[in-house]
Design a protein around this motif. Structure first.
Motif, PDB file in Angstrom:
ATOM      1  N   VAL A 186      -8.700   1.090   1.065  1.00 26.34           N
ATOM      2  CA  VAL A 186      -7.750   0.192   1.012  1.00 26.34           C
ATOM      3  C   VAL A 186      -6.831   0.106   2.135  1.00 26.34           C
ATOM      4  O   VAL A 186      -6.409  -1.215   2.568  1.00 26.34           O
ATOM      5  CB  VAL A 186      -6.699   0.522  -0.037  1.00 26.34           C
TER       6      VAL A 186
ATOM      7  N   THR B 103      -9.091  -2.086   4.594  1.00 24.99           N
ATOM      8  CA  THR B 103      -8.918  -3.537   4.138  1.00 24.99           C
ATOM      9  C   THR B 103      -7.560  -3.998   4.707  1.00 24.99           C
ATOM     10  O   THR B 103      -7.729  -5.220   5.248  1.00 24.99           O
ATOM     11  CB  THR B 103      -9.046  -3.798   2.663  1.00 24.99           C
ATOM     12  N   THR B 104      -6.652  -3.570   4.455  1.00 23.22           N
ATOM     13  CA  THR B 104      -5.077  -3.888   5.011  1.00 23.22           C
ATOM     14  C   THR B 104      -5.178  -4.144   6.282  1.00 23.22           C
ATOM     15  O   THR B 104      -4.842  -5.325   6.549  1.00 23.22           O
ATOM     16  CB  THR B 104      -4.233  -2.708   4.425  1.00 23.22           C
TER      17      THR B 104
ATOM     18  N   ARG C 253      -8.278   5.291  -1.100  1.00 23.86           N
ATOM     19  CA  ARG C 253      -7.287   5.022  -0.173  1.00 23.86           C
ATOM     20  C   ARG C 253      -7.636   4.797   1.253  1.00 23.86           C
ATOM     21  O   ARG C 253      -7.073   3.686   1.841  1.00 23.86           O
ATOM     22  CB  ARG C 253      -6.564   6.352  -0.433  1.00 23.86           C
TER      23      ARG C 253
ATOM     24  N   LEU D   7       0.815  -1.224  -0.035  1.00 22.68           N
ATOM     25  CA  LEU D   7       0.030  -0.111   0.021  1.00 22.68           C
ATOM     26  C   LEU D   7       0.912   1.330   0.004  1.00 22.68           C
ATOM     27  O   LEU D   7       0.574   2.269  -0.700  1.00 22.68           O
ATOM     28  CB  LEU D   7      -0.962  -0.101   1.016  1.00 22.68           C
TER      29      LEU D   7
END
Length: 194
Positions: free
Chosen positions: A35, A38-39, A32, A8
């Protein structure tokens, strides 16, 4: 643990190089953030999986130890069973070596031992009489006299060894108390000779 993964961080760095940052629009910022969320979730799940794997490994180790212990117990039981079989065979050979018929009954008058001489005298093999009530066996007309001999020992141990005539062949029966390791009465041993 960092909330931004190396992948990322690399993606965000490339976006900045291309001039795509928060100024590009709220959609890109939302993407962003999504993401990154989710990470973070993936990192938390990975952590949980590592913990679960560790727990499973510990459980596996415990099961392996239990299996080893059970195997040792099983080997010991097999050895003891083998020892019991050997002693039982030895005692049966001793009983079979006594001249005449030998019968061992417990306090409930159930047959616990039956010699080869008893099988020859009354025509019943050991397998047919073992565990059966002595008084219910067909002893070729000798049953009442022999039951009386056994019952007298179980009722009054002092009459042990007195000969009782049985059968028409001049045979004699002698009965003796069978005592356990603690000295208590556990049955009777009947000898028929003649």
């Amino acid at each position: 643990m960092s909330t931004t993964s190396p992948a990322l961080a690399d993606l965000l760095s490339r976006m900045r190089e291309l001039g795509l940052d928060d100024s590009v629009g709220p959609e890109l910022a939302a993407l962003r953030d999504e993401v990154q969320a989710t990470t973070s979730q993936l990192e938390a799940t990975t952590k949980e999986l590592v913990t679960a794997t560790s727990d499973l490994e510990a459980t596996g180790d415990e099961l392996a130890r239990a299996a080893t212990e059970l195997s040792a117990v099983n080997e010991e039981l097999e050895q003891r069973s083998s020892d019991v079989e050997r002693v039982t065979a030895y005692l049966q050979s001793v009983i079979d070596g006594v001249p005449g018929a030998v019968v061992v009954v417990d306090v409930d008058q159930k047959v616990r031992a039956w010699s080869a001489g008893a099988a020859a005298r009354w025509g019943s093999p050991r397998s047919d009489v073992s565990g059966r009530a002595f008084g219910r066996l067909d002893l070729k007309g000798e049953t009442p006299d022999l039951i009386g001999c056994v019952r007298s020992i179980l009722a009054d141990e002092s009459v042990a060894g007195e000969p009782t005539p049985v059968g028409e062949d001049g045979a004699e029966a002698r009965c003796h108390p069978l005592r356990g390791a603690d000295g208590g009465l556990e049955g009777a041993v009947l000898f028929v000779t003649g």
